[in-house]
Design an enzyme around this catalytic site. Sequence first.
Site, PDB file in Angstrom:
ATOM      1  N   GLU A   1     -27.774  37.506 -75.672  1.00 50.74           N
ATOM      2  CA  GLU A   1     -26.416  37.444 -75.322  1.00 50.74           C
ATOM      3  C   GLU A   1     -25.916  37.969 -73.899  1.00 50.74           C
ATOM      4  OE1 GLU A   1     -24.920  37.712 -80.216  1.00 50.74           O
ATOM      5  OE2 GLU A   1     -24.954  39.723 -78.925  1.00 50.74           O
TER       6      GLU A   1
ATOM      7  N   ARG B   1     -33.296  35.862 -84.664  1.00 47.46           N
ATOM      8  CA  ARG B   1     -33.004  35.178 -85.622  1.00 47.46           C
ATOM      9  C   ARG B   1     -32.377  33.911 -85.415  1.00 47.46           C
ATOM     10  NH1 ARG B   1     -27.744  36.357 -86.034  1.00 47.46           N
ATOM     11  NH2 ARG B   1     -27.189  38.591 -85.753  1.00 47.46           N
TER      12      ARG B   1
HETATM   13  P1  ADP Z   1     -23.247  43.923 -82.373  1.00 49.58           P
HETATM   14  O1  ADP Z   1     -24.867  44.018 -82.376  1.00 49.58           O
HETATM   15  O2  ADP Z   1     -22.849  45.250 -83.264  1.00 49.58           O
HETATM   16  O3  ADP Z   1     -22.596  42.657 -82.726  1.00 49.58           O
HETATM   17  P2  ADP Z   1     -22.977  43.385 -79.480  1.00 49.58           P
HETATM   18  O4  ADP Z   1     -23.677  44.583 -78.499  1.00 49.58           O
HETATM   19  O5  ADP Z   1     -23.561  42.155 -79.612  1.00 49.58           O
HETATM   20  O6  ADP Z   1     -22.873  44.151 -80.874  1.00 49.58           O
HETATM   21  O7  ADP Z   1     -21.512  43.489 -79.232  1.00 49.58           O
HETATM   22  C1  ADP Z   1     -20.429  42.705 -79.885  1.00 49.58           C
HETATM   23  C2  ADP Z   1     -19.205  42.234 -79.115  1.00 49.58           C
HETATM   24  O8  ADP Z   1     -18.731  43.353 -78.470  1.00 49.58           O
HETATM   25  C3  ADP Z   1     -19.692  41.295 -77.890  1.00 49.58           C
HETATM   26  O9  ADP Z   1     -19.643  39.890 -78.315  1.00 49.58           O
HETATM   27  C4  ADP Z   1     -18.458  41.529 -76.876  1.00 49.58           C
HETATM   28  O10 ADP Z   1     -17.420  40.921 -77.360  1.00 49.58           O
HETATM   29  C5  ADP Z   1     -18.156  43.037 -77.177  1.00 49.58           C
HETATM   30  N1  ADP Z   1     -19.083  43.911 -75.960  1.00 49.58           N
HETATM   31  C6  ADP Z   1     -20.405  44.275 -76.145  1.00 49.58           C
HETATM   32  N2  ADP Z   1     -20.475  44.741 -74.855  1.00 49.58           N
HETATM   33  C7  ADP Z   1     -19.819  44.774 -73.924  1.00 49.58           C
HETATM   34  C8  ADP Z   1     -19.490  45.408 -72.945  1.00 49.58           C
HETATM   35  N3  ADP Z   1     -20.214  46.225 -72.311  1.00 49.58           N
HETATM   36  N4  ADP Z   1     -18.038  45.221 -72.289  1.00 49.58           N
HETATM   37  C9  ADP Z   1     -17.245  44.668 -73.028  1.00 49.58           C
HETATM   38  N5  ADP Z   1     -17.456  44.114 -74.204  1.00 49.58           N
HETATM   39  C10 ADP Z   1     -18.660  44.117 -74.826  1.00 49.58           C
END
Ligand code: ADP
Length: 660
Positions: free
Chosen positions: A277, A294
């Site tokens: 991601e 996964r």
């Molecule tokens: P989780 O594992 O809880 O789903 P993620 O790290 O994948 O968390 O982040 C979930 C969502 O949060 C991302 O899809 C994005 O929309 C937002 N996000 C995550 N990190 C950032 C960031 N540094 N700046 C802006 N949005 C973020």
Amino acid sequence: MRSFSKILIANRGEIALRVMRTCRAMGISTVAVYSDADAHSPHTRFADEAVHIGPSASNESYLQIEKIIDGARRTGAEAIHPGYGFLSENADFASACEAAGITFIGPRSESIREMGSKSIARRIVAGAGVPIVPGYNGDDQNVESLRSQALGVGLPLLIKASGGGGGKGMRIVREVSALTESLESARREADRAFGDGSLLIEKYIEDARHVEFQIMGDNQGNLIHLFERECSIQRRHQKVVEESPSPALTPELRSRMGEAAVAVGRSFGYTNAGTVEFILAPSGEFYFIEVNTRLQVEHPVTEMITGLDLVMLQIEIAAGKPLSLTQEDVKCRGHAIEVRLYAEDPDNDFLPSTGIIHHWNPPSVMDGLRIDAGIEAKTEIGIHYDPLLAKVISHAADRETALRKLTYGMKTLSVQGIQTNRDFLIRLLEHTEFREGRYHTGFVTGRLGELIAQEDPALDLACAAAAALYLQESRRARAEILPHIPAGYRNNPYRDPLVKLQIGANTFDVSYRGTGDDTYAVSCGGERLQVQVVSSEPGGLRLMVGCVQRLFQVTEADETLYLHSSAGSRRVTRLPRYPQQNAASDHETASASMPGQVLKILVNVGHEVAIGDPLIILEAMKMEQTIRAAMAGVVEAVLVKMGQVVSPGDVLVEIAAIGA
Ligand code: ADP
């Protein structure tokens, strides 16, 4: 190379069915596992064999490593596919499978462990030269140290749980004054949810897009990507719509991001299916955020543009077969979009909803439209599992056509009996900015007013008329004597039949008079409609209103009628003819706004509370909600116990005004 003749699927719902379909196509027998609640569920019935693994709560069934491995042993399954969620990213489960001589269809347990920590993943990825979001992922987890690191990173920032997922423990911080409190509450939430309060801090990238790459690696060291998925349509940091290709990528950026994704995979020696991601900033810069080890919910989008079956690739790789594709062999054809149909209420902060599905009508069959559903009529949606009901995915030569097909498909889909996000999804797909591909992760929050339910008096009126006529048609069909008497016949010729109906917050007094030829003059409020009953059958009515003929499908459940037509759906409730008294007093009650289980009781009888004070914490389907006092006063009664399951509207706490 191993060869599997039987695979156990350690999951439920749509993903269990989806994995089983591929197994069946490969000539592999399937074993389902099921909890009490799922004894008759579609995935249990679809499998060749099914093993009961315990009570409904997932920590007593779908999260029980030993019971699942035992199920594989009893049935002779050689491999386990974990689906997504539940144990899919649990390194201990992968190790336990390895130890039991059962193949875990996924990456090595070591990769799961490393990537399960967002902090460790950041360190490894940074070492591989892939950009990460500026931030702090160190071991010093003292709140004071985190605070000074955060100030160094600069506002706005995002606090994340290192072991997190599902958006839990995430906090956006825009003001220094909120920093300490946010760190402390994120720590508490992370601790409770993941048993690990470690936090990491990232710069919050405003107006960013979420673009992820599917990767696939074999045990021989080949690793490729299968292009990207754009997943920026999110609520509560969780995805609801995904598409590929991303409208935001140029071919040049796609190729750089694809290379970065493969570099990330290589830095972990990754095998099987995974997702890298990235956050894509408006400047065009991209940053790694995490790897999901996964199969993703949104994998069908990739399957449709590449023509590959990802589950088949996963099974082949787990069996030791080398990838038969090189990077150059993977071609992207056309455009695919997926929407996730959830049991949730967009008008109530997307909180999950529960109930019984009284009517399920999947979208019309169309070329290029795929439906991955885990439900059927009579399925009960309870509090124990994820509220995802189905995914609808469309594929066409270009984005515009894919969007049009998906929108049409969603309009023909009907799911009745529980609150869902269906109408929200349709409005989203029809939104001009979304249609133009101009959106980012803040889109749903920013456009919420346009995406949640709009008033539609014409639809209310048509549904009120349809419901009233449906009730009288079914009365007429049931009448054993004198079925030939005209509809609406009354001894007293001066009074037309009248029904009192409720749609949303509005009440409708509908009266109608037969004017011959199955035509009725329907009156409702100040409105009059000329309606012809073209045909009537048990499941609905075909009505002609204002020269337009439409089918109104009707499902009855007690006093409620669920109507669905091409103009939209409505839930219509029959009301008693005489209104009931409303109790008004200087007492206030706090009620559950979502179905759930009582996780914490924060007040006792006699406790003084101010407006907004937290009273009870409920939990359902991975979500927590704090019920707060709507009035200052003294707690007069706490009507629930820890662990009790409550329904929306159940009174939890009673508060009396001081001196009342
Ligand atoms: P989780 O594992 O809880 O789903 P993620 O790290 O994948 O968390 O982040 C979930 C969502 O949060 C991302 O899809 C994005 O929309 C937002 N996000 C995550 N990190 C950032 C960031 N540094 N700046 C802006 N949005 C973020």
